[in-house]
Structure formats: C-alpha cells, structure tokens
Design an enzyme around this catalytic site. Structure first.
Site, PDB file in Angstrom:
ATOM      1  N   LYS A  78       0.519  -1.320  -0.516  1.00 52.33           N
ATOM      2  CA  LYS A  78      -0.162   0.157   0.052  1.00 52.33           C
ATOM      3  C   LYS A  78       0.829   1.038  -0.116  1.00 52.33           C
ATOM      4  CE  LYS A  78      -3.823   1.899   2.899  1.00 52.33           C
ATOM      5  NZ  LYS A  78      -4.455   1.451   4.369  1.00 52.33           N
ATOM      6  N   SER A 153      -9.775   1.741   2.943  1.00 54.00           N
ATOM      7  CA  SER A 153      -8.690   2.653   2.265  1.00 54.00           C
ATOM      8  C   SER A 153      -8.117   1.674   1.934  1.00 54.00           C
ATOM      9  CB  SER A 153      -8.397   2.908   3.208  1.00 54.00           C
ATOM     10  OG  SER A 153      -7.325   2.733   4.140  1.00 54.00           O
ATOM     11  N   SER A 177      -9.996  -2.058   6.540  1.00 56.60           N
ATOM     12  CA  SER A 177      -9.342  -0.944   5.312  1.00 56.60           C
ATOM     13  C   SER A 177      -8.632  -2.209   5.159  1.00 56.60           C
ATOM     14  CB  SER A 177      -8.608  -0.251   5.774  1.00 56.60           C
ATOM     15  OG  SER A 177      -9.346   1.409   5.676  1.00 56.60           O
TER      16      SER A 177
END
Ligand code: GLN
Length: 482
Positions: A78, A153, A177
């Site tokens: 990420k 997210s 997330s």
C-alpha cells in the site's frame, strides 16, 4: 498454465521446481498490470527495481543459495508504506513528490524473505475512507464489477490481488481498511492483533488502532505472509509485541469441539438477504464438521462507530499536524508569514475527507469538549473490550459478516459521509478492541458480487482464525469459486 491466477503457495512450488523463473513471472505480472491498468489499482510501478530483484533471486536460486519463504514472488504494498527510493504518496496531493528516505519494517521483512515488490497500491487519502474514491489519483475500480468500488482504504491492495496482478499485497487497517476491501473484491484480508506487526515506516493515521496486514487469494497464503511480517521491532515501534511468532503455516483445520460465538448484534435487519444466507450456510458447514454454535452478547457494539470516529479523528489530527509545508510535501507558492504558509499548504494539499477528519479531531480534543467526547469515548472503548473478553470466555471464535452489503456503485456514497462511515459498522469494533480478524469469501450475491465472512479471535490467536478459515476453504465450493 495460467500462472498468474495461482495462489502464492502454488506459485512458490512452481518456482522451486524450476517450471518458471522469477524474472519471467515478474514480467508477466508487470504485463498484467499494464493490461488491467483501467482498474487503477497501483499509483506507481517499480519496474526496474522489480526486474533487478527478480534476476538476483533467480541467480541465487541457480547457485543453490538458501532462499526465503517468498523468494521471487511478485508482491504489492500500500502506498502509505515506505520503501526507500520510491514515492510514498498516501494517495494525497500533499505527498505527490515525496520519496521515502528509508524502508518500513514490514516491507523490509518482505524483501528479506525474497519478495519482489512490483508497485505501490492506490488507497483513500491517508487511509481515510471505505471506497478508495478519496484518492488524489482517481478511484480504483472493483475487478469483479468495474462499476463498483473495491472498498477502502486498501482498495488498491485488494484489487491488485483480485485482478491477478500479483500474488499478495500489504494493506493497513485502522477501522476495516483491509477487511472491507477484501470482502468487496472476494479476497482474503487479515487484520492482525494490535502490535503483532511493526508499524515503523508506515504513515500513521490513528496510532492506537493502525495495523498492517496481508491481502491474498487464500487463507494459507495469508498465514505465509503473516509469518513473514509479524514480530517484535522494539527498536523502532515500541507497541510491537515480543510474543513469539507461531508457525501459522502449518495449522490443522480440525474444528471439532470448538465453539463459534454468534452475536445477534452482527445479524441485524440491515443485513442483505444474500449475505445472511451465505453466513448461515457457512455456520452450517462448521456445525457439520463438529463445531458448536453458541449465542453471545455484544450489547455495546453499536457504540463502536461513534467511539471510532472520535478516537481516530483525534489521533489523525495530531498525526497529520506534521504536514505543514515545511518538512514534507507540497509547499504553497505564495504566503505572507509562517502561519499563512501552514494554512495555504494544508488547504491546497489535503483533500476534503482529510480536512473533515482534522476538524473533527481538533474539535473533540478542544478544551471545552475533551471530557464530553474524547474521555467518554475512551471509557466506552473499555466497555466494548470487556464485552468481547466476556464473549471469549464462552467461545473460541466469533463469526460475523464483514459488511452488511456487497460492493456499492462508484459515486453511490461519496456525497454522504455518514453512509460511507456506516459501511464499517462490523469491522470497526474489532480495532476498538485490538483483536485480530480476517475477512474471507463465502459466496456471491445474486448479482455475482463477493460476500465476506469475518472471523474474529482473541488477542494473538490468529491461529484460531487460520484454522477456521482453512476448514472453510477446504470444504466449501463457494470459497473456491470466487
Ligand atoms: N473506513 C474507515 C475510515 O474511513 C477505516 C479506515 C481504515 O481502516 N484505515 O476511517
């Protein structure tokens, strides 16, 4: 053979047997990233670095060197995880040109295990959101249905795995997330116990809740990844646990005699009927394999979302104070004095949702409201923790849906923050209680969208999660067909 759709443990076998080289595999993944670039899963691709790493690992393999458990396997991280020399933008305009000066512990552990990091995944700006629509670089699309969001997210991290661009990815989970995008994209997403994985080098959102975890196509892959990234890192992250890391990879799937806690609070009337059906049949499957279902109560579950938005916003407001236009990221071109510099840089650099959280956070921390909001939220957090503890005196694992509904349409909730916040209603309590939980696919809705089941265990009992996850994967066609 379609190498790209294999599980991580399967491609590892192929590499070990010499049926494919890491360089060939890495090139295939990079090609796949290009072919599926419309889903916008990655914000940057480290092509040169990946090819060089793959080549080096192939040479090591040829020379009979002892290789790590992820040797030669393409992986994505990420974009809030630092990797030296690459951009770490957190999908924010503020950090558009920020280049990592060092590597996060979790990324370093992947590298030490031989992983080939091929890119950085798109996300909601600073990990605030549930759909990856809050990215400054455009939304990620759900590979299972491109008119839908991938969740957030860590939407890019879930989508890249679901689209077979790589074999595993890392995400972060502060309130859901990892698990919510895993559920929406039909992959396995694990949020480990708070403290299980070091956060050193991961851009902080809410430090008392943030955890790093893997997104994979199978439970076994999740166990392999956790074993690599878990462990103490006291030199850099004093919240990392010194508990030894168990051999997650070799866990039996025997659930005979174990108790599954089911709380009515997780199975409310807002649950989509296809989600309820899928969960009911998963519970039946466990019963048929010798597990017992027990009723548990979590009466304060509803309060968790409110507690989360107070605590996480308060911590975010403090953590994001460092982005002032002086040390990191964008700096406003014209300003009159230092206060104006801060003001203009932050106004220009941050997106709408991030500003909302900063305002919310500063509000609940302000002297007149601190007791009424922040202190009270901490008290309610204790109650929620206790309710989970009490529940675990009656059962070994708690099972719930990950989300009440399947993936929603792009744009459907982006104008309604409250509706967006509510998608995390089942995942947020787990972070508030500091527990580990995993989302795994348990079926599909009538429209063919993936449904996620959440497996929640006691602190540091990720083994229990893998045990139940593995059994479902072995016995159920639904899990295999997603
Ligand atoms: N969706 C939640 C939020 O917007 C959770 C985010 C996360 O876990 N990073 O805050």
């Amino acid at each position: 053979m379609d190498y790209l759709s294999l599980n991580l443990y399967e491609i590892r076998d192929e590499l070990e047997k010499g049926n494919i080289t890491s360089l060939e595999l890495t090139k295939m993944c990079l090609q796949r990233v290009k072919e599926t670039s419309d889903i916008n899963a990655l914000v940057s691709v480290c092509e040169e670095y990946a090819l060089k790493t793959a080549q080096r690992i192939d040479e090591d393999r040829k020379n009979g060197k002892k290789l790590g458990p992820l040797a030669g396997i393409p992986i994505v991280i990420k974009d809030n995880i630092n990797l030296v020399g690459t951009k770490t933008t957190c999908s924010s305009k503020f950090l558009e040109n920020f280049v990592s000066p060092y590597t996060a512990t979790c990324a370093q552990k992947l590298i030490d295990a031989g992983a080939v990091i091929i890119g950085k995944a798109n996300m909601d700006e600073f990990a605030m959101g549930s759909s990856t629509e809050n990215s400054a670089f455009g939304p990620t699309l759900n590979p299972r249905d491109k008119s839908c969001v991938p969740g957030g997210s860590s939407g890019g991290s879930a989508a890249t795995v679901a689209a077979n661009q790589c074999f595993a990815s890392l995400g972060t989970d502060t309130g859901g997330s990892i698990r919510e995008p895993a559920s929406f994209c039909g992959v396995v997403g694990l949020k480990p116990t708070y403290g299980r994985v070091s956060r050193f080098g991961v851009v902080a959102f809410a430090s008392s809740l943030d955890q790093v975890g893997p997104l994979t196509r199978s439970v076994k892959d999740s166990a392999i990844m956790l074993k690599v990234i878990a462990g103490e890192d006291l030199k850099n992250d004093m919240t990392s646990s010194t508990k030894p890391v168990p051999d997650y990879e070799n866990i039996s799937s025997n659930v005979k005699g174990l108790k599954i806690g089911v709380a009515k609070e997780f199975f409310n009337d807002k649950l989509d009927s296809s989600v309820k059906k899928a969960l009911d049949s998963a519970l039946e499957l466990y019963k048929a394999n010798g597990a017992e279902i027990v009723d548990i109560n979590l009466p304060s579950l509803d309060a968790a979302l409110g507690v989360y938005y107070i605590l996480s916003s308060a911590e975010a407001a403090s953590n994001l104070a460092r982005f002032d236009g002086v040390k990191y990221g964008v700096q406003a071109k014209k300003f009159s004095d230092i206060t104006d510099l801060y003001f203009k840089s932050r106004t220009q650099g941050f997106g709408k949702e991030v500003k909302r959280r900063i305002m919310l956070g500063n509000y609940v921390l302000s002297s007149g409201y601190f007791d009424a909001f922040y202190r009270k939220a901490r008290k309610v957090q204790k109650v929620i923790k206790k309710e989970f503890n009490d529940a675990f005196s009656k059962c070994d694992i708690i099972i719930s849906p990950t989300t009440a509904n399947t993936a929603f349409k792009l744009g459907e909730k982006s104008g309604d923050p409250l509706a967006m916040y509510l998608t995390d209603i089942f995942t947020v309590p787990i972070n508030i209680a500091g527990l580990p939980a995993m989302s795994m696919p348990v079926g599909k809705s009538e429209k063919g969208l993936p449904i996620g089941m959440q497996l929640i265990a006691k602190e540091f009992d990720e083994e229990m999660i893998f045990k139940f996850g593995k059994l479902f994967e072995e016995k159920s066609k639904e899990a295999q067909n997603v």
